[in-house]
Design a protein around this motif. Structure first.
Motif, PDB file in Angstrom:
ATOM      1  N   ASP A  10       0.802  -1.224   0.000  1.00 30.56           N
ATOM      2  CA  ASP A  10       0.000   0.000   0.000  1.00 30.56           C
ATOM      3  C   ASP A  10       0.833   1.271   0.000  1.00 30.56           C
ATOM      4  O   ASP A  10       0.308   2.345  -0.276  1.00 30.56           O
ATOM      5  CB  ASP A  10      -0.976   0.012   1.171  1.00 30.56           C
ATOM      6  N   GLU A  11       2.111   1.190   0.308  1.00 25.92           N
ATOM      7  CA  GLU A  11       2.968   2.377   0.248  1.00 25.92           C
ATOM      8  C   GLU A  11       3.443   2.515  -1.190  1.00 25.92           C
ATOM      9  O   GLU A  11       4.286   1.753  -1.653  1.00 25.92           O
ATOM     10  CB  GLU A  11       4.146   2.230   1.206  1.00 25.92           C
ATOM     11  N   MET A  12       2.887   3.499  -1.903  1.00 29.51           N
ATOM     12  CA  MET A  12       3.096   3.594  -3.336  1.00 29.51           C
ATOM     13  C   MET A  12       4.562   3.762  -3.728  1.00 29.51           C
ATOM     14  O   MET A  12       4.996   3.174  -4.717  1.00 29.51           O
ATOM     15  CB  MET A  12       2.244   4.728  -3.921  1.00 29.51           C
ATOM     16  N   MET A  16       6.295   1.142  -6.171  1.00 33.64           N
ATOM     17  CA  MET A  16       6.870   1.569  -7.443  1.00 33.64           C
ATOM     18  C   MET A  16       8.353   1.225  -7.518  1.00 33.64           C
ATOM     19  O   MET A  16       8.851   0.845  -8.582  1.00 33.64           O
ATOM     20  CB  MET A  16       6.620   3.063  -7.655  1.00 33.64           C
ATOM     21  N   PRO A  34      -3.138  -2.454  -3.174  1.00 37.30           N
ATOM     22  CA  PRO A  34      -2.980  -1.781  -1.885  1.00 37.30           C
ATOM     23  C   PRO A  34      -3.886  -2.302  -0.770  1.00 37.30           C
ATOM     24  O   PRO A  34      -3.732  -1.921   0.381  1.00 37.30           O
ATOM     25  CB  PRO A  34      -3.338  -0.336  -2.211  1.00 37.30           C
TER      26      PRO A  34
END
Length: 132
Positions: A10-12, A16, A34
């Motif tokens: 969930d921590e973009m 990424m 997420p």
């Protein structure tokens, strides 16, 4: 054939970064999940491996997602800052690597998981705590 890898995070920025590492290694990231509702469509898609965090946007749902993906034949490696929450592990999952995980740890864990899924007898990398 390129391995298809699902990122459950969930921590973009973390997701990424992980996606970029996987692409650099020649794998095909198939999505970033997420939370539990976002995972549902992937249960019936062709996914070779899932890298799964524990605490997601909707709480401690990573273990549930990992267990469901494992039931569907997906190799599962948990990637978490809280590996103790997994106890002895989740049925069907391969193991856990601790965050923050550098590129080498991700590479080694992914290669091990995919190799084992393909039937190879490999020594686990030091970064990966196996279940069972």
């Amino acid at each position: 054939m390129t391995a298809r890898i699902l990122i459950v995070e969930d921590e973009m920025l973390v997701a990424m970064n992980l996606e970029g590492v996987l692409e650099d290694l020649g794998y095909e990231p198939v999505g970033i999940v997420p939370d539990l509702p976002a995972a549902v469509p992937f249960y019936d898609q062709k996914v070779d491996l899932a890298l799964v965090d524990l605490n997601l946007r909707d709480g401690l749902t990573g273990p549930q997602i990992g267990a469901r993906l494992s039931e569907k034949g997906v190799a599962v490696v948990f990637v978490t800052a809280n590996p103790g929450l997994l106890g002895d592990g989740i049925a069907g999952a391969i193991g856990v690597i601790t965050k923050p995980a550098d590129e080498t740890a991700v590479k080694d864990a992914v290669e091990y998981a995919l190799g084992c899924r393909g039937g190879a007898q490999l020594a686990p990398p030091a970064c990966l705590r196996l279940f069972g």
